[in-house]
Design an enzyme around this catalytic site. Structure first.
Site, mmCIF file in Angstrom:
data_model
loop_
_atom_site.group_PDB
_atom_site.id
_atom_site.type_symbol
_atom_site.label_atom_id
_atom_site.label_comp_id
_atom_site.label_asym_id
_atom_site.label_seq_id
_atom_site.Cartn_x
_atom_site.Cartn_y
_atom_site.Cartn_z
ATOM 1 N N SER A 141 0.866 -1.185 0.000
ATOM 2 C CA SER A 141 0.000 0.000 0.000
ATOM 3 C C SER A 141 0.901 1.234 0.000
ATOM 4 C CB SER A 141 -0.855 0.001 1.275
ATOM 5 O OG SER A 141 -1.509 1.236 1.450
ATOM 6 N N TYR A 160 -2.202 -1.340 10.335
ATOM 7 C CA TYR A 160 -2.115 -1.466 8.870
ATOM 8 C C TYR A 160 -0.797 -0.882 8.355
ATOM 9 C CZ TYR A 160 -3.955 -1.165 4.031
ATOM 10 O OH TYR A 160 -4.173 -1.296 2.678
HETATM 11 P P1 NAD Z 1 -11.548 -6.088 -0.233
HETATM 12 O O1 NAD Z 1 -12.084 -5.994 1.155
HETATM 13 O O2 NAD Z 1 -12.386 -5.687 -1.376
HETATM 14 O O3 NAD Z 1 -11.041 -7.582 -0.498
HETATM 15 C C1 NAD Z 1 -10.286 -8.268 0.462
HETATM 16 C C2 NAD Z 1 -10.228 -9.728 0.084
HETATM 17 O O4 NAD Z 1 -9.487 -10.392 1.135
HETATM 18 C C3 NAD Z 1 -11.601 -10.402 0.034
HETATM 19 O O5 NAD Z 1 -11.602 -11.388 -0.985
HETATM 20 C C4 NAD Z 1 -11.718 -11.070 1.391
HETATM 21 O O6 NAD Z 1 -12.549 -12.216 1.374
HETATM 22 C C5 NAD Z 1 -10.275 -11.467 1.628
HETATM 23 N N1 NAD Z 1 -9.979 -11.669 3.034
HETATM 24 C C6 NAD Z 1 -10.252 -10.867 4.082
HETATM 25 N N2 NAD Z 1 -9.891 -11.449 5.243
HETATM 26 C C7 NAD Z 1 -9.378 -12.659 4.904
HETATM 27 C C8 NAD Z 1 -8.868 -13.733 5.651
HETATM 28 N N3 NAD Z 1 -8.847 -13.701 6.976
HETATM 29 N N4 NAD Z 1 -8.458 -14.846 4.991
HETATM 30 C C9 NAD Z 1 -8.522 -14.917 3.637
HETATM 31 N N5 NAD Z 1 -9.001 -13.920 2.871
HETATM 32 C C10 NAD Z 1 -9.436 -12.806 3.503
HETATM 33 O O7 NAD Z 1 -10.176 -5.270 -0.197
HETATM 34 P P2 NAD Z 1 -9.290 -4.575 -1.343
HETATM 35 O O8 NAD Z 1 -9.462 -3.109 -1.205
HETATM 36 O O9 NAD Z 1 -9.491 -5.210 -2.649
HETATM 37 O O10 NAD Z 1 -7.837 -4.881 -0.774
HETATM 38 C C11 NAD Z 1 -7.013 -5.889 -1.304
HETATM 39 C C12 NAD Z 1 -5.578 -5.613 -0.875
HETATM 40 O O11 NAD Z 1 -5.171 -4.351 -1.385
HETATM 41 C C13 NAD Z 1 -5.388 -5.541 0.634
HETATM 42 O O12 NAD Z 1 -4.174 -6.136 0.996
HETATM 43 C C14 NAD Z 1 -5.347 -4.049 0.897
HETATM 44 O O13 NAD Z 1 -4.623 -3.725 2.050
HETATM 45 C C15 NAD Z 1 -4.632 -3.568 -0.344
HETATM 46 N N6 NAD Z 1 -4.842 -2.154 -0.628
HETATM 47 C C16 NAD Z 1 -6.114 -1.683 -0.840
HETATM 48 C C17 NAD Z 1 -6.267 -0.318 -1.081
HETATM 49 C C18 NAD Z 1 -7.613 0.280 -1.341
HETATM 50 O O14 NAD Z 1 -7.707 1.505 -1.358
HETATM 51 N N7 NAD Z 1 -8.642 -0.500 -1.555
HETATM 52 C C19 NAD Z 1 -5.154 0.532 -1.098
HETATM 53 C C20 NAD Z 1 -3.894 -0.002 -0.864
HETATM 54 C C21 NAD Z 1 -3.749 -1.349 -0.635
#
Ligand code: NAD
Length: 259
Positions: free
Chosen positions: A141, A154
């Site tokens: 991130s 985080y």
């Molecule tokens: P999201 O909540 O849409 O998806 C998260 C996914 O992780 C889902 O499929 C969920 O089922 C799975 N998950 C959650 N807990 C879990 C567990 N205990 N075991 C297995 N799977 C699990 O989130 P997103 O925004 O798509 O984020 C995905 C990645 O990108 C994350 O690592 C997040 O930190 C990173 N990220 C997101 C953003 C953003 O703005 N959305 C920015 C930077 C980084």
């Protein structure tokens, strides 16, 4: 030639789902994962399968239990014989001041983000080394490079994930394996939608104020990033032309960390 096998953790929604669809479209045998039972995500599996003529498999594993990371990779290798691409994408957020954050929330964010990624990498690397090819992508991130208040677990876990990425990259640099981190800014996914309410409470602001003053204030483009942009980068990192990119933290953050 046998199709390559890609495992994307946390791939039933948001960024992980976009990555899974791109790999499926590109001809990979694509392994999906989340903590949910298979019957609860049947529609999502179908959605990804529509993109591909290759097999799409789903592995339910709760990565809040770190050892499940290793078990997950072992299950993929048991089913398909090998693993070529590992994308550590599963992640959760907890918005809270340090003084109010419980140890269990701290541990949950750290375990899913960092400990489980360590476990999946540990289980995947020997197989990749044995075939002298592999790609590991850790979805970190912008918060792996800079901090924001109320996100200590985080921010700490994502900084550590970048450290793990760099160390792993050095260890396998001569084995045809690259390990990189992608560092997105704000991407509009269910994870961010859930955060909105917590941010409203933490900052005492309306939803519009949180989007404008807290979230997009950091992104000079003033636009949310699309999950597809992250997926395209992940696919590129698996191409032959990206073979010399390793140990890198690639920002896709609308200019956030340039400030
Ligand atoms: P999201 O909540 O849409 O998806 C998260 C996914 O992780 C889902 O499929 C969920 O089922 C799975 N998950 C959650 N807990 C879990 C567990 N205990 N075991 C297995 N799977 C699990 O989130 P997103 O925004 O798509 O984020 C995905 C990645 O990108 C994350 O690592 C997040 O930190 C990173 N990220 C997101 C953003 C953003 O703005 N959305 C920015 C930077 C980084």
């Amino acid at each position: 030639m046998n199709a390559k096998v890609a495992l994307i953790t946390g791939s039933t929604s948001g960024i992980g789902l976009a990555i899974a669809k791109d790999f499926a479209k590109d001809g990979y045998i694509t392994c999906l994962n989340s903590f949910e039972p298979e019957q609860d995500v049947a529609e999502v599996i179908k959605e990804v399968a529509k993109e591909s003529s290759k097999e799409i498999a789903y592995f339910s594993a709760d990565l809040a239990i770190a050892q499940n990371g290793a078990r997950l990779v072992e299950a993929v290798i048991a089913k398909f014989g090998h693993i070529d691409v590992l994308v550590n994408n599963a992640g959760v957020q907890k918005v809270s001041s340090i003084e109010k954050l419980s140890l269990s929330d701290w541990e949950r964010v750290r375990t899913i983000t960092l400990d489980a990624s360590f476990q999946t990498m540990q289980a995947a690397i020997p197989d990749m080394v044995s075939r002298n090819w592999g790609r590991i992508i850790n979805i970190a991130s912008a918060h792996g490079l800079v901090a924001s208040p109320y996100k200590s677990a985080y921010v700490a876990a994502k900084h550590a994930l970048i450290g793990l990425t760099k160390t792993g990259a050095l260890e396998v640099a001569q084995n045809g394996i690259t390990i990189n981190a992608i560092c997105p800014g704000y991407v509009l996914t269910p994870l961010v939608e859930k955060q909105l309410k917590d941010q409203m409470k933490a900052h005492n602001m309306s939803e519009e104020e949180v989007i404008e003053i807290v979230m997009l204030a950091n992104q000079p483009t003033k636009k949310f990033i699309q999950p597809q942009e992250i997926a395209s980068m992940a696919l590129y990192l698996c191409s032959d032309m990206a073979r010399s990119i390793t140990g890198a933290s690639i920002v896709i953050d609308g200019g956030w960390t340039a400030k």
